[in-house]
Design an enzyme around this catalytic site. Structure first.
Site, PDB file in Angstrom:
ATOM      1  N   CYS A  98       0.571  -1.000  -0.151  1.00 45.39           N
ATOM      2  CA  CYS A  98      -0.203  -0.071  -0.339  1.00 45.39           C
ATOM      3  C   CYS A  98       0.980   1.222  -0.184  1.00 45.39           C
ATOM      4  CB  CYS A  98      -0.650  -0.255   0.989  1.00 45.39           C
ATOM      5  SG  CYS A  98      -2.280   0.624   0.538  1.00 45.39           S
ATOM      6  N   ARG A 132     -12.565   6.431  -1.302  1.00 49.73           N
ATOM      7  CA  ARG A 132     -11.443   5.245  -0.903  1.00 49.73           C
ATOM      8  C   ARG A 132     -12.010   3.837  -1.538  1.00 49.73           C
ATOM      9  NH1 ARG A 132      -7.568   7.201   2.893  1.00 49.73           N
ATOM     10  NH2 ARG A 132      -6.841   4.877   2.972  1.00 49.73           N
ATOM     11  N   HIS A 199      -2.752  -5.766   2.445  1.00 54.66           N
ATOM     12  CA  HIS A 199      -2.590  -5.213   3.890  1.00 54.66           C
ATOM     13  C   HIS A 199      -1.468  -6.581   4.570  1.00 54.66           C
ATOM     14  CE1 HIS A 199      -2.614  -0.960   3.623  1.00 54.66           C
ATOM     15  NE2 HIS A 199      -3.709  -0.829   3.929  1.00 54.66           N
TER      16      HIS A 199
END
Ligand code: GLN
Length: 255
Positions: A98, A132, A199
């Site tokens: 990320c 987002r 993640h």
């Protein structure tokens, strides 16, 4: 067994780039290496810490908010940058997630229009939007042996990343948005550098990726003939299957 072998994981900016359990990726690498009898250690390398590339076999850079990316940008670009670029070109193994992914590219444009200076080691750029992408994700990945696996992940980013000619996409998006929500791809690969928006659950839930990175790092250190010992993955496989089922069911329910 691989007794007598060593491996060093360099965790970059762990105090700044540490969103959504990104440390889990470091722990998965550590665990699956040590279960094989490899003498593995983790070094933290943050702003103002000295970087000795010869000491590191796998480099990990996690995700951070825009404000944290601003704090480490100068150290990454001007202080450690030339060494990191050499490591990437030399084929050292990197996993960048990320914000860490974005910071290796050409630039990161915040949705305010401000530019965060990036390393320019890899051929892509990122521009943030005000909305987002927040999703549990499923990707399709072709492994080093040519087999195709489904990967379970989680993304949360405002940046849209666009790849240039010099890099390849890491995976294909089956569920979620990936790099930009437009081209169907997720992450980037260049030599032994792997970047993803997914993640901290990426490696814990997807041991095939953990083993691919470990194998490449060990071959780099000990030569192409090094073979990673087989290791039971049934617990990780169950976690991945449960995650995939949960995400796929959610997809069916979506309007
Ligand atoms: N600041 C970046 C974005 O929102 C990275 C966020 C993250 O690492 N999760 O796109």
């Amino acid at each position: 067994m691989s007794d007598g072998y060593k491996l060093v994981i360099g965790h970059f900016y762990p105090d700044l780039l540490n969103l959504y359990g990104d440390r889990g990726n470091v722990l998965a690498l550590y665990r699956r290496a040590s279960l094989r009898g490899i003498d593995v250690s983790i070094r933290s390398i943050s702003v103002a810490d000295e970087l000795d590339p010869s000491m590191i076999d796998i480099a990990f850079i996690g995700g951070g908010q825009d404000s944290e990316q601003n704090i480490m940008s100068d150290d990454l670009v001007r202080v450690k940058g030339p060494l990191i670029k050499d490591m990437i070109e030399d084929g050292k193994v990197f996993l960048c997630i990320c914000g860490g992914y974005q910071m290796l590219g050409k630039y990161y444009k915040e949705h305010t229009g401000d530019i965060v200076e990036c390393l320019g080691a890899l051929d892509y750029y990122t521009e943030a939007r005000s909305d987002r992408f927040i999703n549990d994700t499923i990707y399709s990945l072709v492994l080093d042996d040519g087999s195709e696996v489904k990967v379970a992940g989680f993304e949360n980013h405002s940046g849209r990343t666009y790849l240039g000619e010099g890099v390849k996409p890491f995976m294909k998006v089956l569920t979620g948005h990936g790099n930009n929500g437009e081209d169907g791809f997720e992450g980037a690969v260049y030599k032994n550098t792997f970047c993803s928006y997914s993640h901290g659950s990426l490696l814990p839930k997807n041991p095939a990726i953990t083993d691919m990175l470990l194998s490449r790092a060990m071959k780099k250190r000990y030569g192409e003939s090094f073979e990673l010992a087989p290791l039971d993955s049934s617990t990780e496989d169950k976690a991945r299957a449960a995650a995939l089922e949960y995400i796929e069911k959610g997809k069916e329910k979506a309007p």
